[in-house]
Scaffold this motif. Structure first.
Motif, PDB file in Angstrom:
ATOM      1  N   THR A 139       9.472   7.515 -11.164  1.00  0.00           N
ATOM      2  CA  THR A 139       8.920   6.571 -10.183  1.00  0.00           C
ATOM      3  C   THR A 139      10.034   5.655  -9.695  1.00  0.00           C
ATOM      4  O   THR A 139      10.683   4.966 -10.481  1.00  0.00           O
ATOM      5  CB  THR A 139       7.793   5.727 -10.800  1.00  0.00           C
ATOM      6  OG1 THR A 139       8.267   5.070 -11.963  1.00  0.00           O
ATOM      7  CG2 THR A 139       6.619   6.611 -11.178  1.00  0.00           C
ATOM      8  N   LYS A 191       4.029  10.050  -9.739  1.00  0.00           N
ATOM      9  CA  LYS A 191       3.425  10.254 -11.048  1.00  0.00           C
ATOM     10  C   LYS A 191       2.666  11.569 -11.098  1.00  0.00           C
ATOM     11  O   LYS A 191       2.712  12.291 -12.103  1.00  0.00           O
ATOM     12  CB  LYS A 191       2.490   9.095 -11.385  1.00  0.00           C
ATOM     13  CG  LYS A 191       3.202   7.822 -11.805  1.00  0.00           C
ATOM     14  CD  LYS A 191       2.205   6.768 -12.259  1.00  0.00           C
ATOM     15  CE  LYS A 191       2.912   5.548 -12.815  1.00  0.00           C
ATOM     16  NZ  LYS A 191       1.944   4.519 -13.296  1.00  0.00           N
ATOM     17  N   THR A 192       1.960  11.875 -10.025  1.00  0.00           N
ATOM     18  CA  THR A 192       1.206  13.127  -9.959  1.00  0.00           C
ATOM     19  C   THR A 192       2.135  14.325 -10.094  1.00  0.00           C
ATOM     20  O   THR A 192       1.824  15.317 -10.766  1.00  0.00           O
ATOM     21  CB  THR A 192       0.424  13.216  -8.639  1.00  0.00           C
ATOM     22  OG1 THR A 192      -0.482  12.116  -8.551  1.00  0.00           O
ATOM     23  CG2 THR A 192      -0.355  14.523  -8.568  1.00  0.00           C
ATOM     24  N   ALA A 236       2.518   1.714  -3.370  1.00  0.00           N
ATOM     25  CA  ALA A 236       1.562   2.169  -4.382  1.00  0.00           C
ATOM     26  C   ALA A 236       1.293   3.661  -4.230  1.00  0.00           C
ATOM     27  O   ALA A 236       1.211   4.403  -5.227  1.00  0.00           O
ATOM     28  CB  ALA A 236       0.268   1.377  -4.261  1.00  0.00           C
ATOM     29  N   LEU A 237       1.138   4.123  -2.992  1.00  0.00           N
ATOM     30  CA  LEU A 237       0.910   5.545  -2.751  1.00  0.00           C
ATOM     31  C   LEU A 237       2.127   6.375  -3.148  1.00  0.00           C
ATOM     32  O   LEU A 237       2.006   7.480  -3.693  1.00  0.00           O
ATOM     33  CB  LEU A 237       0.577   5.771  -1.270  1.00  0.00           C
ATOM     34  CG  LEU A 237      -0.798   5.258  -0.810  1.00  0.00           C
ATOM     35  CD1 LEU A 237      -0.934   5.381   0.711  1.00  0.00           C
ATOM     36  CD2 LEU A 237      -1.914   6.042  -1.505  1.00  0.00           C
ATOM     37  N   GLN A 243       0.827  -1.197   0.000  1.00  0.00           N
ATOM     38  CA  GLN A 243       0.000   0.000   0.000  1.00  0.00           C
ATOM     39  C   GLN A 243       0.871   1.261   0.000  1.00  0.00           C
ATOM     40  O   GLN A 243       0.624   2.199  -0.755  1.00  0.00           O
ATOM     41  CB  GLN A 243      -0.923   0.002   1.220  1.00  0.00           C
ATOM     42  CG  GLN A 243      -1.854   1.206   1.264  1.00  0.00           C
ATOM     43  CD  GLN A 243      -2.759   1.184   2.491  1.00  0.00           C
ATOM     44  OE1 GLN A 243      -2.553   0.400   3.421  1.00  0.00           O
ATOM     45  NE2 GLN A 243      -3.768   2.041   2.498  1.00  0.00           N
ATOM     46  N   LYS A 279       4.325   5.650  -5.447  1.00  0.00           N
ATOM     47  CA  LYS A 279       4.367   5.691  -6.911  1.00  0.00           C
ATOM     48  C   LYS A 279       3.329   6.655  -7.470  1.00  0.00           C
ATOM     49  O   LYS A 279       3.609   7.426  -8.397  1.00  0.00           O
ATOM     50  CB  LYS A 279       4.140   4.282  -7.460  1.00  0.00           C
ATOM     51  CG  LYS A 279       4.272   4.169  -8.961  1.00  0.00           C
ATOM     52  CD  LYS A 279       4.123   2.711  -9.400  1.00  0.00           C
ATOM     53  CE  LYS A 279       4.300   2.566 -10.898  1.00  0.00           C
ATOM     54  NZ  LYS A 279       4.180   1.145 -11.329  1.00  0.00           N
ATOM     55  N   LYS A 280       2.122   6.618  -6.893  1.00  0.00           N
ATOM     56  CA  LYS A 280       1.053   7.499  -7.350  1.00  0.00           C
ATOM     57  C   LYS A 280       1.437   8.961  -7.171  1.00  0.00           C
ATOM     58  O   LYS A 280       1.215   9.804  -8.066  1.00  0.00           O
ATOM     59  CB  LYS A 280      -0.233   7.185  -6.590  1.00  0.00           C
ATOM     60  CG  LYS A 280      -1.422   8.018  -7.027  1.00  0.00           C
ATOM     61  CD  LYS A 280      -2.673   7.627  -6.246  1.00  0.00           C
ATOM     62  CE  LYS A 280      -3.871   8.466  -6.680  1.00  0.00           C
ATOM     63  NZ  LYS A 280      -5.110   8.087  -5.924  1.00  0.00           N
ATOM     64  N   GLY A 281       2.016   9.280  -6.005  1.00  0.00           N
ATOM     65  CA  GLY A 281       2.419  10.658  -5.745  1.00  0.00           C
ATOM     66  C   GLY A 281       3.499  11.127  -6.699  1.00  0.00           C
ATOM     67  O   GLY A 281       3.477  12.271  -7.179  1.00  0.00           O
TER      68      GLY A 281
END
Length: 542
Positions: free
Chosen positions: A158, A152-153, A145-146, A142, A148-150
């Protein structure tokens, strides 16, 4: 990843040879015992790029009196496909590439399947932790994943942020006592690392700038490719690693581990990639890319070896000589071993010319038929006979009960006439050549009186001719006949083809008569004459 050498600097690492190809200054060292490996993952059928890698490793080993090892890298259990190992072994054996050591052939450095070697990876991963070269990472999926998401944003690279690298020993111990799952990660150095490659020379990359510390051992106890690769290559005493160029940057991680372990790395040779004619990546969605597909289509092992070897520059003195051999894979391999010159390989991607398969197939099939010994020819005839009976059954013009002397002679004649036209031996049994095995349908013939009269004369001429010694006169007689009957010669040829092979275009009339033989040719002409006589008479009465 961008290499740290400019074009000018790279040129200083290379020299020109007489063929004007750029080749590395560094030569292949073969004083030590040569041990190479092909290490596929059991994820399906053997890719033609994988076959090239296996072939080059095999040739290198045999050229230097070394050993060729087959190692199965099945550490990613999520991608494992049942029967893949059997398929790989079968495809390699089909082209004559037989390992000296493998899970099937045995050897003193086994097991040769990575999932059976987990104790080695666990041992050496923990050894790196103890030395401070690796560490336990407790980050959950988890959190990753967070993270990586941040990134990308924020449009950042990454990568893992190496958070657990800085945990104290007490914190690590506490996490472990709590039973929190962890992976083991390799500490990447911040400076540029260099590798020596027999093709690319000295190349440098700074891996830490583009990715975080890589995972070596997963929570399930299975290693990642990088750890297993290094440990196995060391324990199996691999001297040279020959693989695709896509692994070039990953090799930096491997050499880092070799340093941490205090081991000498093998010599590396990273091969240029096979790509489509337009330069795009080979993909199973774009056509046949698996060896099994070509095997199922009837291509011979020798054709496949010639096809693979002809792409690239590892055989410079064979460039204009492909295909080599007489459709015997053992003969082809023997020549390739002698002529294999990895130092001549150039860097650019290899664009595949798939038309070579058909071309090489035709040439090798022709050689196979021409040079066949009586026993070999008898086997070819038997193979053709069995396929014909399977395809056409009791409707055949040959004896469907047994391969008698007449049927054997018939098939031998067909193979001799059509060699140079067929890509595979059994092509002659396909629908394209159905007319050779099943008599044509007379109902498709044009009911024209002038053709009927011409047909009667052709039939009489052929019955009275000795076709074995008088084929030259056939075309002369047909031309005379077309003038006598005032029929266009081309239309007469189309008419005769319709009678004999049920199509207007095709082989020459002489070839058709040669293949069918005098008796079968005359039989078809008589049947057509009877049909046309009835049709024309009925039409005239109306």
């Amino acid at each position: 990843m961008k290499a740290l050498f400019t074009r000018h600097e790279l040129k200083q690492l290379y020299k020109f040879n007489k063929l004007k190809f750029l080749i590395p200054v560094r030569s292949i060292q073969s004083e030590e015992a040569v041990r190479v490996r092909f290490a596929p993952s059991p994820t399906g059928f053997l890719h033609i790029g994988g076959l090239r890698t296996a072939l080059y490793n095999f040739l290198f080993a045999k050229k230097h009196n070394g050993k060729f090892i087959l190692r199965i890298e099945d550490t990613d259990q999520s991608r494992f496909i049942p029967n893949s190992v059997d398929n790989l072994l079968s495809s390699l054996k089909w082209v004559g590439i037989v390992p000296d050591e493998s899970s099937v052939h045995g050897g003193s450095h086994g097991p040769y399947i990575q999932s059976e070697r987990l104790h080695h990876y666990n041992k050496f991963a923990n050894q790196l932790v103890e030395s401070g070269a690796a560490y336990q990472c407790f980050c959950s999926q988890q959190r990753l994943a967070l993270l990586k998401k941040g990134q990308k944003t924020r449009k950042e690279q990454t990568r893992y942020d190496n958070r657990c690298r800085h945990l104290s020993k007490d914190k690590v111990q506490q996490q472990m006592e709590m039973g929190i799952p962890y992976v083991i990660r390799l500490k990447l150095p911040e400076e540029t690392e260099f590798i020596e490659d027999m093709l690319h020379g000295k190349v440098g990359y700074n891996i830490s700038q583009l990715e975080g510390d890589p995972v070596l051992l997963k929570t399930d106890g299975f290693p990642t490719y990088h750890l297993a690769n290094v440990v196995d290559d060391h324990l199996m005493q691999i001297s040279h690693v020959i693989r695709g160029q896509e692994w070039l940057t990953s090799t930096v991680k491997h050499t880092i581990m070799y340093k941490y372990f205090g081991w000498n790395p093998p010599q590396y040779l990273h091969l240029p990639l096979f790509v489509n004619p337009d330069g795009s990546k080979l993909s199973k969605r774009q056509g046949d890319v698996f060896v099994e597909q070509y095997r199922n289509k009837g291509y011979s092992p020798a054709t496949m070896l010639n096809f693979i070897a002809s792409h690239g520059s590892a055989f410079p003195d064979l460039t204009d000589k492909f295909p080599i051999g007489n459709d015997n894979y053992e003969e082809v391999l023997k020549i390739l071993i002698q002529r294999f010159s990895p130092s001549e390989i150039i860097h650019s991607d290899v664009r595949m010319n798939f038309s070579k398969l058909e071309e090489f197939g035709r040439v090798l099939t022709e050689r196979k038929i021409t040079n066949a010994h009586p026993e070999q020819l008898a086997k070819l005839v038997k193979d053709v006979y069995n396929k014909v009976i399977k395809n056409y059954g009791d409707n055949c013009v040959i004896n469907p009960q047994s391969l008698d002397e007449k049927s054997q002679k018939y098939i031998e004649t067909l193979l001799d006439v059509r060699k140079g036209h067929i890509t595979r031996i059994l092509d002659i049994t396909d629908d394209e050549y159905k007319y050779l095995w099943v008599r044509t349908d007379t109902e498709n013939l044009p009911a024209q009186t002038e053709f009927l009269q011409a047909l009667e004369k052709v039939e009489k001429f052929l019955e009275e001719s000795n076709l074995e010694s008088d084929l030259v006169s056939v075309m002369k007689e047909l031309r005379n006949l077309s003038k006598l009957q005032d029929i266009n010669f081309g239309k007469l040829m189309q008419f005769l083809r319709m009678i004999l092979i049920d199509r207007k275009e095709g082989p020459s009339i002489v070839d058709i008569i040669t293949m069918l033989g005098k008796n079968e040719t005359v039989h078809r002409l008589k049947s057509a004459k009877l049909y046309l006589s009835g049709t024309c008479n009925s039409r005239d009465k109306r």
